[in-house]
Design a protein around this motif. Structure first.
Motif, mmCIF file in Angstrom:
data_model
loop_
_atom_site.group_PDB
_atom_site.id
_atom_site.type_symbol
_atom_site.label_atom_id
_atom_site.label_comp_id
_atom_site.label_asym_id
_atom_site.label_seq_id
_atom_site.Cartn_x
_atom_site.Cartn_y
_atom_site.Cartn_z
ATOM 1 N N TYR A 175 -5.007 16.078 0.029
ATOM 2 C CA TYR A 175 -5.744 15.136 -0.813
ATOM 3 C C TYR A 175 -5.657 13.750 -0.180
ATOM 4 C CZ TYR A 175 -4.995 18.564 -4.614
ATOM 5 O OH TYR A 175 -4.949 19.698 -5.409
ATOM 6 N N THR A 176 -6.656 12.904 -0.454
ATOM 7 C CA THR A 176 -6.473 11.495 -0.170
ATOM 8 C C THR A 176 -5.641 10.893 -1.291
ATOM 9 O OG1 THR A 176 -8.426 10.711 -1.362
ATOM 10 C CG2 THR A 176 -8.742 11.418 0.929
ATOM 11 N N SER A 222 0.828 -1.206 0.000
ATOM 12 C CA SER A 222 0.000 0.000 0.000
ATOM 13 C C SER A 222 0.867 1.263 0.000
ATOM 14 C CB SER A 222 -0.935 0.003 1.200
ATOM 15 O OG SER A 222 -0.202 -0.022 2.415
ATOM 16 N N ASN A 261 -3.598 9.825 3.115
ATOM 17 C CA ASN A 261 -3.662 11.184 2.580
ATOM 18 C C ASN A 261 -2.289 11.829 2.614
ATOM 19 O OD1 ASN A 261 -3.678 13.160 5.214
ATOM 20 N ND2 ASN A 261 -4.743 11.232 5.653
ATOM 21 N N PRO A 266 -8.511 7.946 5.838
ATOM 22 C CA PRO A 266 -7.956 7.301 4.640
ATOM 23 C C PRO A 266 -6.531 7.793 4.401
ATOM 24 C CG PRO A 266 -9.381 9.116 4.004
ATOM 25 C CD PRO A 266 -9.474 9.007 5.506
ATOM 26 N N THR A 295 1.401 6.742 -6.842
ATOM 27 C CA THR A 295 0.192 7.490 -7.200
ATOM 28 C C THR A 295 0.382 8.984 -7.060
ATOM 29 O OG1 THR A 295 -1.248 5.644 -6.569
ATOM 30 C CG2 THR A 295 -2.240 7.835 -6.634
ATOM 31 N N HIS A 311 2.128 1.749 -3.533
ATOM 32 C CA HIS A 311 1.044 2.262 -4.368
ATOM 33 C C HIS A 311 0.817 3.751 -4.113
ATOM 34 C CE1 HIS A 311 -2.919 2.758 -6.198
ATOM 35 N NE2 HIS A 311 -3.358 3.210 -5.029
ATOM 36 N N ALA A 312 0.815 4.150 -2.839
ATOM 37 C CA ALA A 312 0.610 5.559 -2.502
ATOM 38 C C ALA A 312 1.721 6.431 -3.085
ATOM 39 C CB ALA A 312 0.527 5.738 -0.990
ATOM 40 N N ASP A 342 -6.414 8.440 -2.965
ATOM 41 C CA ASP A 342 -7.348 8.121 -4.045
ATOM 42 C C ASP A 342 -7.743 9.334 -4.875
ATOM 43 O OD1 ASP A 342 -7.335 5.458 -3.423
ATOM 44 O OD2 ASP A 342 -9.136 5.544 -2.175
ATOM 45 N N GLY A 343 -7.311 10.530 -4.470
ATOM 46 C CA GLY A 343 -7.535 11.721 -5.282
ATOM 47 C C GLY A 343 -8.625 12.652 -4.799
ATOM 48 N N GLU A 344 -9.245 12.366 -3.655
ATOM 49 C CA GLU A 344 -10.295 13.242 -3.147
ATOM 50 C C GLU A 344 -9.681 14.513 -2.559
ATOM 51 O OE1 GLU A 344 -13.785 13.373 0.317
ATOM 52 O OE2 GLU A 344 -12.525 11.580 0.048
ATOM 53 N N ARG A 348 0.421 11.930 -10.000
ATOM 54 C CA ARG A 348 -0.528 13.049 -9.938
ATOM 55 C C ARG A 348 0.185 14.396 -9.920
ATOM 56 N NH1 ARG A 348 -3.899 11.632 -5.354
ATOM 57 N NH2 ARG A 348 -4.820 10.148 -6.830
#
Length: 408
Positions: free
Chosen positions: A396-397, A143, A380, A378, A150, A146-147, A399-401, A154
């Protein structure tokens, strides 16, 4: 070796993360990384490590259109958790600002693939940086990897990233460090790294406080005039910002460095005098608030933490603009706090994280919190955007929120 043979025979190799160490015919190095220096316009620190000594290896580097050069390297070793690790450092200086360089590790007729870095421009008033916290994981660092990938996909133009402590869950466990680095090995060499020590770097194999030798040797950082506290705290300039990286492990290190807080406060006062800048930003692991975590000094579970009592008056005195923290595995924006009360001036305090897989429900502080992320938190992170007349901090999270934006 026996475990490795069994893994291969059972066909389980795909379940384990690949390290930067490679097969026969290539250099067996791990965790190639570039680290922050006091002046990233003209210098860079390159580090890597190996399970076996690499005698006479060198760092080769060259500007994009220049001549190949090589540097000797320094090596330190550590035997811990029944494993030998050898840590290598090359310090590049007198570089040209705003220039892309290629670099690789070379030994005889064997070398790693070329990697690149770009020095900061001579004058830079507009840049961004990624602030990640608490990458520590349990069981698997998938994880975290992945973070990390990601957020870089972005924000590919960010100039550097910081990890605000608790890089790993246990500072002496070999598998923790191996998997932390392995999960980001394909991306790490290309990005400038600002590490910060957390309390979990100071835990032994039996979860007692200990000297964080693995952290000390993994990161050669700017000098702080205290050789015995080298790599514990430091500062660097980037554009109009002077960044001060502090060490909040006074509790964990009290038997090893009982004067850590006093030495650090004296250094910080002098450091601010020596580095006038438009903006002053502090990066540190533990937060200024407790959030249901028992504090030995104040004997309380909430409100101002022991770290807050120790450092907030000094931040007021030195006119610090922004303090970024982690540790509590959640996002909280407290806005301006002056000494021990909310105010319209004083530093802005923002806590973020985590980027690993350790999530919690964190209670609110009704007196100081201005905003918070949903619970359980989550994964962030923060994007710090800098301009001459404005700092922008956006959460941001992974996941992009979009969570929140604040401007100073």
């Amino acid at each position: 070796m026996l475990c490795g043979k069994i893994i291969l025979l059972l066909g389980l190799g795909s379940f384990f993360p690949r390290l930067a160490a490679a097969a026969s015919g290539t250099l067996p190095i791990e965790a190639l990384r570039q680290l922050i220096t006091a002046d990233p316009r003209t210098s860079r620190t390159i580090m890597w490590q190996s399970k076996t000594p690499l005698e006479n290896c060198r760092l080769q580097y060259q500007p994009a259109d220049g001549q190949n050069r090589s540097l000797p390297v320094t090596m330190e070793s550590l035997y811990e958790d029944r494993v030998h690790n050898y840590y290598y450092t090359a310090y590049l200086h007198d570089l040209t600002p705003g220039t892309t360089y290629h670099y690789r590790i070379w030994l005889g007729n064997i070398a790693t693939p070329w990697q690149t870095f770009t020095t900061a421009p001579t004058a830079i008033n507009d840049f961004s940086a990624l602030i990640l916290c608490d990458s520590q994981c349990g069981q698997s660092y998938e994880s975290w990897g992945h973070a990390f990938r990601t957020v870089w996909q972005r924000h590919p133009d960010a100039h550097f990233f910081a990890i605000m402590g608790d890089l790993v869950d246990n500072g002496q466990q070999e598998w923790q460090w191996q998997n932390f680095f392995a999960a980001i090995a394909d991306v790490l060499p290309r990005h400038l790294f600002v590490p910060i020590m957390g309390n979990h770097e100071c835990y032994s194999l039996i979860w007692k406080f200990c000297r964080p030798r693995r952290y000390e040797l993994s990161y050669n950082l700017p000098a702080n005039d205290s050789p015995e506290l080298q790599n514990y705290y430091y500062s660097y300039d980037y554009g109009p910002v002077h960044f001060m990286v502090l060490n909040t492990q006074m509790l964990e290190l009290k038997d090893i460095h009982p004067d850590l807080l006093a030495r650090q406060k004296a250094w910080l006062r002098q450091d601010v005098k020596n580095h006038p800048a438009k903006w002053r930003v502090v990066l540190m692991h533990k937060d200024i608030l407790a959030y249901d975590e028992y504090q030995e000094g104040s004997k309380t579970m909430m409100s101002i933490s022991d770290v807050g009592y120790a450092l907030m008056p000094l931040f007021d005195e030195l006119n610090i603009d922004l303090v970024l923290t982690g540790h509590m595995h959640t996002y909280r924006n407290r806005g301006h706090i002056h000494h021990l009360a909310p105010a319209d001036n004083g530093p802005v305090y923002i806590m973020s994280g985590p980027c690993g897989n350790q999530q919690y429900n964190v209670p609110a502080d009704k007196h100081f919190d201005r905003s918070a992320i949903a619970q359980p938190t989550p994964p962030n992170y923060l994007l710090l955007s800098v301009q001459e007349e404005k700092l922008t901090i956006t959460c941001y999270t992974v996941d992009g929120e979009f969570i929140e934006k604040m401007e100073l």
